[in-house]
Design an enzyme around this catalytic site. Structure first.
Site, PDB file in Angstrom:
ATOM      1  N   CYS A 187     -30.761  44.142  19.291  1.00 15.29           N
ATOM      2  CA  CYS A 187     -31.835  43.587  18.481  1.00 15.29           C
ATOM      3  C   CYS A 187     -32.266  43.986  17.253  1.00 15.29           C
ATOM      4  CB  CYS A 187     -33.221  43.475  19.358  1.00 15.29           C
ATOM      5  SG  CYS A 187     -32.661  42.347  20.710  1.00 15.29           S
TER       6      CYS A 187
ATOM      7  N   CYS B 163     -25.241  49.223   5.096  1.00 17.07           N
ATOM      8  CA  CYS B 163     -25.771  48.177   5.886  1.00 17.07           C
ATOM      9  C   CYS B 163     -27.357  48.004   6.094  1.00 17.07           C
ATOM     10  CB  CYS B 163     -25.177  47.888   7.312  1.00 17.07           C
ATOM     11  SG  CYS B 163     -25.507  49.351   8.292  1.00 17.07           S
TER      12      CYS B 163
END
Ligand code: ZN
Length: 485
Positions: A286, A443
């Site tokens: 998540c 990222c």
């Protein structure tokens, strides 16, 4: 024509399509047609010619493994479904209400339960007699803890060692703004005691590990898995099978949720469905993939419902079934799960009879980020911190930054001038990445970029460096104009 429903994590490879019409008369043939239409799906579904064993294909309610596998016939009206593992009788009589009584205050408090014949005084005494362990007090743990406390579960154990962070408040509704920085256990326990002073709250301020799991779980009637990572899911599953406890399972990802009750005495366990975890990095957590804030509210509330049904011994528990919730389409579908006689933990000849090293098994850390650094070292991924990157850029070094996040994340924050290629496309677009200068891959937090580097190293790249901490570290320490998310 038959259709195949595509789960959210794989929709990135179908151009966002959730349901695809396919042709063919067997499962193998329709999957071949699907891959013809969307070739990028192949690596996620197949290992050579065989289906990957964490990919489950259902026709209607049935798993094709219990029919003829890829040879299972498909009718034109059939709807197939790919069920991925996402970072399950009879009514039970777990609790005998033998020794507890309700005070006058408790009778008044629980009066809306007491006037229902399915609960009544006896049922409320069962709830008071019962003990439930919640693993995690985050997104799923919040509604679970609030409702189980309000309902009058006598003893509630909470396992968590995390502290409340601002990014938790979007969904972890037991924690308030004023709790940021406090241990989640303290924050949760304060709310719960205020809601219901008649219940006992037991705080386990520790990560759940192979060393302590049996000792902690042993003392509770019902175990509820509210975790967010594969190592802890397998650990909870195996510990519940070994101890003979029911495991009320819920998982969430973006807009989708799963619910089941795994109870090996009466039905399948988590490993019967998912014998092995997906490879590290394939299914984002998540934290990496996001989650609709209200989704854990829906799934956690359903888990609480199942726990209460188990304790009261009423209704049909979700043993041997899994509910699939899709918030975007607002659909609840149920599939049937079967016990796998060859299951390594609950099968006829189990090979797992004690707890193992689950981080090793899943290839990802459950708890401690420092272990990630060790694994990085083992895989020979070099790292650079944000300060060193800033110094290199200021010195005019020839550095190319490759941002492997998804396009909607580039709109949140970005390092100027970066080359933007989502992680799922880096192999296909490797030719765009230079091999003759230093390339820093980046990222959100440094996990996906590490995976991207490992994939590119397979293609012979030797000039790639991982930005440790990702763009969030850059925003925190170098460029304060960028938001942290
Ligand atoms: Zn099993």
């Amino acid at each position: 024509m038959p259709t195949i429903k595509i789960p959210t994590p794989l929709r990135a490879y179908t151009g966002g399509n959730a349901e695809i019409s396919v042709s063919g008369e067997t499962v193998g043939a329709v999957l071949a047609d699907l891959l013809e239409q969307h070739p990028d799906l192949r690596q996620h579904l197949y290992n050579g010619e065989a289906l990957r064993n964490f990919v489950n294909i259902f026709i209607g309610e049935e798993d094709i493994r219990y029919r003829d596998g890829l040879d299972t016939p498909v009718e034109p009206t059939d709807s197939l479904r790919i069920i991925p593992s996402i970072a399950g009788g009879s009514a039970l009589e777990l609790i005998a209400p033998d020794s507890v009584e309700l005070s006058h205050d408790e009778v008044r408090r629980y009066s809306r339960h007491l006037i229902m014949p399915e609960v009544g005084i006896q049922g409320q005494r069962k709830l008071k007699q019962a003990s439930v362990l919640l693993i995690g007090t985050g997104g799923l743990g919040s509604p679970l803890a609030l409702y189980l406390t309000a309902a009058g579960i006598g003893r509630l154990g909470l396992v968590d060692y995390d502290v409340v962070d601002e990014t938790n408040l979007q969904r972890q509704v037991i924690h308030f703004g004023s709790d940021v920085g406090k241990p989640k256990l303290e924050s949760a326990a304060a709310k719960l005691s205020d809601i219901n002073p008649y219940i006992v709250i037991e705080k386990h301020n520790t990560p759940l590990t192979s060393e302590n799991a049996l000792e902690i779980l042993r003392n509770y009637d019902v175990i509820i898995d509210g975790t967010d990572n594969f190592p802890t899911r397998y650990l909870v599953n195996d510990a519940c099978v070994i101890l003979g406890k029911p495991n009320v399972y819920g998982s969430i990802f973006r807009f989708e949720g799963q619910l089941s009750v795994f109870y090996a005495k009466e039905g399948p366990c988590y490993r019967c469905l998912f014998p092995e975890p997906p490879p590290p990095g394939l299914v984002p957590s998540c934290a990496e993939g996001g989650v609709l804030g209200i989704l854990p509210g829906t799934i956690g509330t359903l888990q609480a419902t199942e726990a209460i049904k188990l304790i009261l011994g009423i209704g049909q528990p979700m043993i041997g079934r899994m509910m699939l919730y899709d918030a975007l389409n607002m659909t609840f579908d149920t599939i049937r799960l079967r016990k796998n006689p060859n299951c390594p933990v609950c099968g006829e000849h189990p090979t797992i009879t004690e707890l193992i090293d689950y981080e090793e098994f899943c290839g990802v850390p459950a708890h401690d980020r420092s272990e990630y650094k060790e694994k990085n070292a083992q895989h020979n991924v070099r790292g650079i911190n944000v300060h060193d990157l800033k110094a290199r850029l200021e010195a005019g070094a020839n550095v190319v930054i490759v941002d492997v996040r998804e396009p909607h994340e580039w709109e949140i924050s970005a390092i100027e001038g970066s080359l933007r290629i989502p992680k799922g496309q880096v192999v296909a677009r490797a030719a765009e990445i230079p091999r003759d200068v230093e390339v820093v891959v980046q990222c959100k937090t440094g996990i996906r970029s590490r995976d991207a580097i490992l994939m590119l190293q397979e293609l012979g790249f030797t000039n790639l460096v991982n930005l440790v901490g990702g763009i969030n570290a850059w925003a925190r320490e170098i460029d304060r104009t960028q938001p942290i998310y």
